[in-house]
Design an enzyme around this catalytic site. Structure first.
Site, PDB file in Angstrom:
ATOM      1  N   CYS A   2      63.949 113.110  96.171  1.00 29.53           N
ATOM      2  CA  CYS A   2      62.827 114.034  96.184  1.00 29.53           C
ATOM      3  C   CYS A   2      62.002 114.015  97.460  1.00 29.53           C
ATOM      4  O   CYS A   2      60.829 113.653  97.483  1.00 29.53           O
ATOM      5  CB  CYS A   2      61.901 113.922  94.981  1.00 29.53           C
ATOM      6  SG  CYS A   2      61.099 115.514  94.758  1.00 29.53           S
ATOM      7  N   GLU A 104      68.398 117.641  96.445  1.00 28.28           N
ATOM      8  CA  GLU A 104      68.898 116.268  96.411  1.00 28.28           C
ATOM      9  C   GLU A 104      70.173 116.235  97.230  1.00 28.28           C
ATOM     10  O   GLU A 104      71.024 117.099  97.076  1.00 28.28           O
ATOM     11  CB  GLU A 104      69.182 115.896  94.946  1.00 28.28           C
ATOM     12  CG  GLU A 104      69.250 114.424  94.689  1.00 28.28           C
ATOM     13  CD  GLU A 104      67.888 113.752  94.721  1.00 28.28           C
ATOM     14  OE1 GLU A 104      67.457 113.380  95.830  1.00 28.28           O
ATOM     15  OE2 GLU A 104      67.264 113.598  93.675  1.00 28.28           O
TER      16      GLU A 104
END
Length: 244
Positions: A2, A104
């Site tokens: 993240c 991601e």
DNA sequence: CCAGACGTTGTT
DNA sequence: GTCTGG
DNA sequence: CCAGACGTTGTT
DNA sequence: GTCTGG
């Protein structure tokens, strides 16, 4: 994990999503929100929920300066309540971070990491648990920053990465934001997303460069074959000179 | 007592 | 600011 | 998170 | 390799 996400909800949609009563600040829609950017977060103000623009990368209040190693973009949910850098914020300055989804990067042994976009299967926005902090003199010049809490990845995305942001469903938002929620109740909220909530697909390597910020970043892309390189389109600023 | 750290990620 | 290490 | 820089001197 | 900037 993240270290990048998308937040393209128009202000009015965000006001409705969080039932904000007062006015909300103007903010840019971001397909490539990155650390150090000012981004919209939801927190408790004097008269209920408010939306504020905070800088991504929490700077502890005791940091000697804004620059250097004191830029914390994530906080481990397993330990944040006790860590000196996060403890005060965990107890008193919790926030929600709205997103369409997050990026991601999947390591693939050899060759470039493959970026994926992780989104809710139901198409609803995703809301991260976060902490915020204030650095500098209260009289003026103070800057406010935030960090996103992380947990172990659930098996929906474990093949891509081993950590993920903590995603809070609407029925937990009040508990997370309320100043009177007990520490134990807060920690109970910090779990990996339930199975089936999210899904992921590969996206273009263009997302790698924060100079790229457009809707096409969210378009599904062909996952490159294992071990095979793919060209990275070089972002180019207008007016850039060729020097040699 | 003072000095120095205080964080996450991923990768090896 | 607060804790740990020396 | 990834991309890009990483330096000095003197001169304008 | 490591740090800074977005």
């Amino acid at each position: 994990m993240c270290g990048r996400y998308a937040i393209t909800l128009p202000p009015e949609a965000m006001r409705q999503l969080f039932a904000i009563r007062g006015g909300i600040p103007a903010f840019a829609l971001r397909f490539n929100a990155a650390p150090t950017m000012d981004l919209p977060v939801v927190r408790m103000g004097d008269v209920g929920r408010e939306i504020a623009l905070l800088r991504w990368g929490l700077v502890p209040s005791w940091a000697k300066s804004l620059d250097g190693g004191s830029l914390l973009i994530n906080a481990r949910s397993e330990t944040a309540a006790e860590k000196p850098s996060f403890r005060g914020a965990f107890a008193r300055r919790r926030a929600l971070v709205p997103a369409n989804g997050f990026y991601e990067w999947q390591a693939r042994g050899k060759g470039p990491k493959v970026p994926h976009f992780v989104h809710r299967r139901d198409g609803a926005p995703m809301v991260f648990a976060a902490l915020w902090e204030r650095w500098g003199p209260p009289e003026g010049g103070a800057i406010e920053t935030f960090a996103i809490l992380t947990s172990e990845a659930n098996s929906d995305i474990a093949a891509i990465h081993h950590r993920m942001p903590v995603i809070l469903p609407p029925e937990q938002w009040d508990l997370w934001l309320s100043p009177s929620t007990a520490l134990g109740a807060l920690e109970a909220l910090l779990t990996p997303a339930p199975l089936g909530l999210v899904s992921a697909y590969p996206v273009s390597l263009r997302v790698n460069s924060v100079a790229n910020d457009d809707p096409a970043l969210l378009a599904p892309a062909e996952a490159p074959p294992e071990g095979e390189a793919q060209a990275v389109p070089a972002p180019r600023r207008p007016g850039q000179l060729d020097l040699f």
